[in-house]
Write a protein that holds these residues in place. Structure first.
Motif, PDB file in Angstrom:
ATOM      1  N   ILE A  49      39.770  33.275  39.913  1.00 12.34           N
ATOM      2  CA  ILE A  49      40.881  32.788  40.727  1.00 12.34           C
ATOM      3  C   ILE A  49      42.057  32.415  39.832  1.00 12.34           C
ATOM      4  CG2 ILE A  49      41.657  30.900  42.226  1.00 12.34           C
ATOM      5  CD1 ILE A  49      38.739  30.863  43.346  1.00 12.34           C
ATOM      6  N   ILE A  50      41.783  31.717  38.752  1.00 17.08           N
ATOM      7  CA  ILE A  50      42.853  31.293  37.842  1.00 17.08           C
ATOM      8  C   ILE A  50      43.494  32.502  37.166  1.00 17.08           C
ATOM      9  CG2 ILE A  50      43.348  30.023  35.714  1.00 17.08           C
ATOM     10  CD1 ILE A  50      41.248  27.958  36.686  1.00 17.08           C
ATOM     11  N   ILE A  51      42.703  33.471  36.725  1.00 17.70           N
ATOM     12  CA  ILE A  51      43.260  34.657  36.063  1.00 17.70           C
ATOM     13  C   ILE A  51      44.138  35.452  37.022  1.00 17.70           C
ATOM     14  CG2 ILE A  51      42.666  36.918  35.095  1.00 17.70           C
ATOM     15  CD1 ILE A  51      40.264  35.520  33.758  1.00 17.70           C
ATOM     16  N   THR A  52      43.644  35.724  38.231  1.00 13.95           N
ATOM     17  CA  THR A  52      44.447  36.497  39.182  1.00 13.95           C
ATOM     18  C   THR A  52      45.681  35.719  39.606  1.00 13.95           C
ATOM     19  OG1 THR A  52      43.091  35.743  41.057  1.00 13.95           O
ATOM     20  CG2 THR A  52      42.506  37.856  40.036  1.00 13.95           C
ATOM     21  N   GLY A  53      45.543  34.411  39.795  1.00 14.28           N
ATOM     22  CA  GLY A  53      46.702  33.589  40.156  1.00 14.28           C
ATOM     23  C   GLY A  53      47.723  33.521  39.034  1.00 14.28           C
ATOM     24  N   LEU A  54      47.248  33.412  37.802  1.00 17.62           N
ATOM     25  CA  LEU A  54      48.156  33.354  36.660  1.00 17.62           C
ATOM     26  C   LEU A  54      48.935  34.656  36.500  1.00 17.62           C
ATOM     27  CD1 LEU A  54      49.140  31.652  34.262  1.00 17.62           C
ATOM     28  CD2 LEU A  54      47.288  32.649  32.924  1.00 17.62           C
ATOM     29  N   THR A  55      48.268  35.783  36.686  1.00 19.95           N
ATOM     30  CA  THR A  55      48.992  37.059  36.578  1.00 19.95           C
ATOM     31  C   THR A  55      50.049  37.192  37.665  1.00 19.95           C
ATOM     32  OG1 THR A  55      47.266  38.205  37.823  1.00 19.95           O
ATOM     33  CG2 THR A  55      47.126  38.293  35.425  1.00 19.95           C
TER      34      THR A  55
END
Length: 123
Positions: A49-55
């Protein structure tokens, strides 16, 4: 990295699965082995979730940096409250406040997500 930033489908999929796993783990027996495994899988989904949100944040924050920043912040708070509910309930400590904070932060995060330009138009 176009598959991460072209649409929000991957991000939405990860947080929907994360919320389902969280609710399933939260209502399982406290000392079951299944809950421990589910909690570990949920932690993997926190990272996704954090990786996709950060991108998405990096790609689209130039449109409205403050609102995307607030959504990112509330998303992290939501994940934090999910973790606090699971850990404190395992230790048999009160979790009512963390459930309330989870609900409020989830609502704000989703509201901002749907309100922002790359979100789904609901209102």
């Amino acid at each position: 990295m176009g598959f991460l930033t072209d649409t929000t489908h991957l991000h939405i999929t990860t947080w929907v699965i994360g919320i389902v796993l969280f609710l399933a783990a939260a209502f399982m027996a406290r000392e079951s082995k299944g809950r421990k495994i589910m909690h570990m899988v949920l932690r993997l989904f926190y990272i996704l979730i954090i990786i996709t949100g950060l991108t998405l944040f990096i790609e689209h924050s130039s449109a409205d940096a403050m609102m995307y920043g607030l959504k990112f912040l509330f998303g992290i708070v939501t994940i934090g409250m999910m973790e606090m509910v699971l850990v404190r309930s395992k230790k048999q400590k009160p979790v009512t406040m963390f459930w309330a904070l989870f609900a409020v932060s989830l609502f704000v995060t989703m509201f901002l997500g749907f309100l922002l330009p790359i979100g789904i138009v609901l209102f």
